[in-house]
Design a protein around this motif. Sequence first.
Motif, PDB file in Angstrom:
ATOM      1  N   THR A   1      -8.577  72.415 -42.899  1.00  0.00           N
ATOM      2  CA  THR A   1      -8.905  71.196 -42.171  1.00  0.00           C
ATOM      3  C   THR A   1     -10.404  71.205 -41.945  1.00  0.00           C
ATOM      4  O   THR A   1     -10.927  72.153 -41.347  1.00  0.00           O
ATOM      5  CB  THR A   1      -8.178  71.131 -40.815  1.00  0.00           C
ATOM      6  OG1 THR A   1      -6.781  71.216 -41.028  1.00  0.00           O
ATOM      7  CG2 THR A   1      -8.502  69.820 -40.094  1.00  0.00           C
ATOM      8  N   PRO A   2     -11.129  70.201 -42.436  1.00  0.00           N
ATOM      9  CA  PRO A   2     -12.589  70.222 -42.325  1.00  0.00           C
ATOM     10  C   PRO A   2     -13.055  70.440 -40.888  1.00  0.00           C
ATOM     11  O   PRO A   2     -12.490  69.871 -39.945  1.00  0.00           O
ATOM     12  CB  PRO A   2     -12.998  68.842 -42.857  1.00  0.00           C
ATOM     13  CG  PRO A   2     -11.906  68.488 -43.817  1.00  0.00           C
ATOM     14  CD  PRO A   2     -10.652  69.029 -43.191  1.00  0.00           C
ATOM     15  N   SER A   3     -14.077  71.258 -40.730  1.00  0.00           N
ATOM     16  CA  SER A   3     -14.535  71.640 -39.390  1.00  0.00           C
ATOM     17  C   SER A   3     -15.009  70.432 -38.590  1.00  0.00           C
ATOM     18  O   SER A   3     -14.803  70.373 -37.367  1.00  0.00           O
ATOM     19  CB  SER A   3     -15.657  72.680 -39.498  1.00  0.00           C
ATOM     20  OG  SER A   3     -16.724  72.200 -40.298  1.00  0.00           O
ATOM     21  N   TYR A   4     -15.621  69.448 -39.249  1.00  0.00           N
ATOM     22  CA  TYR A   4     -16.087  68.267 -38.519  1.00  0.00           C
ATOM     23  C   TYR A   4     -14.906  67.466 -37.991  1.00  0.00           C
ATOM     24  O   TYR A   4     -14.952  66.935 -36.876  1.00  0.00           O
ATOM     25  CB  TYR A   4     -16.965  67.404 -39.422  1.00  0.00           C
ATOM     26  CG  TYR A   4     -17.619  66.229 -38.712  1.00  0.00           C
ATOM     27  CD1 TYR A   4     -18.130  66.352 -37.433  1.00  0.00           C
ATOM     28  CD2 TYR A   4     -17.730  64.990 -39.337  1.00  0.00           C
ATOM     29  CE1 TYR A   4     -18.738  65.291 -36.782  1.00  0.00           C
ATOM     30  CE2 TYR A   4     -18.332  63.914 -38.702  1.00  0.00           C
ATOM     31  CZ  TYR A   4     -18.829  64.066 -37.429  1.00  0.00           C
ATOM     32  OH  TYR A   4     -19.426  63.010 -36.793  1.00  0.00           O
ATOM     33  N   LEU A   5     -13.832  67.418 -38.752  1.00  0.00           N
ATOM     34  CA  LEU A   5     -12.635  66.725 -38.294  1.00  0.00           C
ATOM     35  C   LEU A   5     -12.021  67.456 -37.105  1.00  0.00           C
ATOM     36  O   LEU A   5     -11.605  66.821 -36.123  1.00  0.00           O
ATOM     37  CB  LEU A   5     -11.625  66.604 -39.443  1.00  0.00           C
ATOM     38  CG  LEU A   5     -10.279  65.968 -39.115  1.00  0.00           C
ATOM     39  CD1 LEU A   5     -10.460  64.595 -38.476  1.00  0.00           C
ATOM     40  CD2 LEU A   5      -9.421  65.849 -40.382  1.00  0.00           C
ATOM     41  N   VAL A   6     -11.970  68.758 -37.168  1.00  0.00           N
ATOM     42  CA  VAL A   6     -11.455  69.544 -36.039  1.00  0.00           C
ATOM     43  C   VAL A   6     -12.287  69.262 -34.787  1.00  0.00           C
ATOM     44  O   VAL A   6     -11.748  69.071 -33.686  1.00  0.00           O
ATOM     45  CB  VAL A   6     -11.482  71.048 -36.378  1.00  0.00           C
ATOM     46  CG1 VAL A   6     -11.127  71.881 -35.138  1.00  0.00           C
ATOM     47  CG2 VAL A   6     -10.517  71.359 -37.513  1.00  0.00           C
ATOM     48  N   GLU A   7     -13.603  69.218 -34.969  1.00  0.00           N
ATOM     49  CA  GLU A   7     -14.500  68.959 -33.848  1.00  0.00           C
ATOM     50  C   GLU A   7     -14.235  67.583 -33.237  1.00  0.00           C
ATOM     51  O   GLU A   7     -14.142  67.448 -32.005  1.00  0.00           O
ATOM     52  CB  GLU A   7     -15.944  69.045 -34.347  1.00  0.00           C
ATOM     53  CG  GLU A   7     -17.005  68.758 -33.303  1.00  0.00           C
ATOM     54  CD  GLU A   7     -18.397  68.745 -33.908  1.00  0.00           C
ATOM     55  OE1 GLU A   7     -19.264  68.041 -33.351  1.00  0.00           O
ATOM     56  OE2 GLU A   7     -18.616  69.420 -34.932  1.00  0.00           O
TER      57      GLU A   7
END
Length: 328
Positions: free
Chosen positions: A70-76
């Motif tokens: 899961t892309p880190s920016y999406l998680v953020e």
Amino acid sequence: MDPQEALLEIARLLERERASRYRAKAFRAAAATYAELPEDARSDLNRIQQAKGIGSSTFEVIRQALEGRTPSYLVELRGEVEPEIASELRPRLRGDLHAHTEWSDGTTPIEAMADAARALGHEYLAITDHSPRLRVARGLTAERLRTQLPQVRALSGGGLTMLTGIEVDILDDGRLDQEDRLLGELDVVVASVHSKLAMDPGPMTRRMVAAVSNPRVSVLGHMTGRLVQGERGTRPPSRFDARAVFEACAEHGVAVEINSRPERQDPPDGLLALALEIGCLFSIDSDAHAPGQLSLLDHGAQRAERAGVPAERIVTTWGLDRLLRWAE
């Protein structure tokens, strides 16, 4: 996860938090570019990185998604963007009568708004781009509006009915900023004040009463024009005789909009209570300018529930047939 879905979810989250429209558009553009790549290129990082419309941030999202993460920016963003507010009223809302597209000052084509409404489970969505006087928002001339109408209707399907409409400016004397005959062809007319918001109370009252007394008008949009937060700063509410305006709304069957944008919170709580006392109908609308903002209906639903507005007095809880009979 699928890279295109990751990019689109990021765009929706940015839109919901009303971040810079250019950031959200960049992720939507990258999603479109990725979808248009030949199938054999969608896992080739070199070809993806060289594709026009994919920058360093969007490439990183694609790379991480292709790696099975899961892309880190999406998680953020999932952790930062306020989740939808639960209320008993929100599931009873069946549609939205106030939304904008790239035809005026929205950010996406009509199709993207329809897809987002369908994903939210809406039964209907009215496209209400601005009228010609609002040039800064690329308001629609009569000719452009006539061109738009069949395109809106053609996107109905999959359980969603697309409604034709306009957010028409209320002119200084209470007239509406579009051809009367053309307004009569629309499913929904939202009438709003966008200019001379500091007009003296007497003329402003006459202006608004004249508008809601017009048989073409369905909804009185963001009635005070106030801004209470957000990147545009704050703005005080317009001054007018609210009782006279609400009595005219009640007499003519015009719904008072509960605008769901958190920066508006319009009408204020005191006016919402007065409209309820006088017997007005209401319309909970998103005033969305991007697909991810259609979900802002939860804010309007929470305010209406807190104010004790009965669901049966909210036209956007009605089924399509009843809604269209009322609007007509």
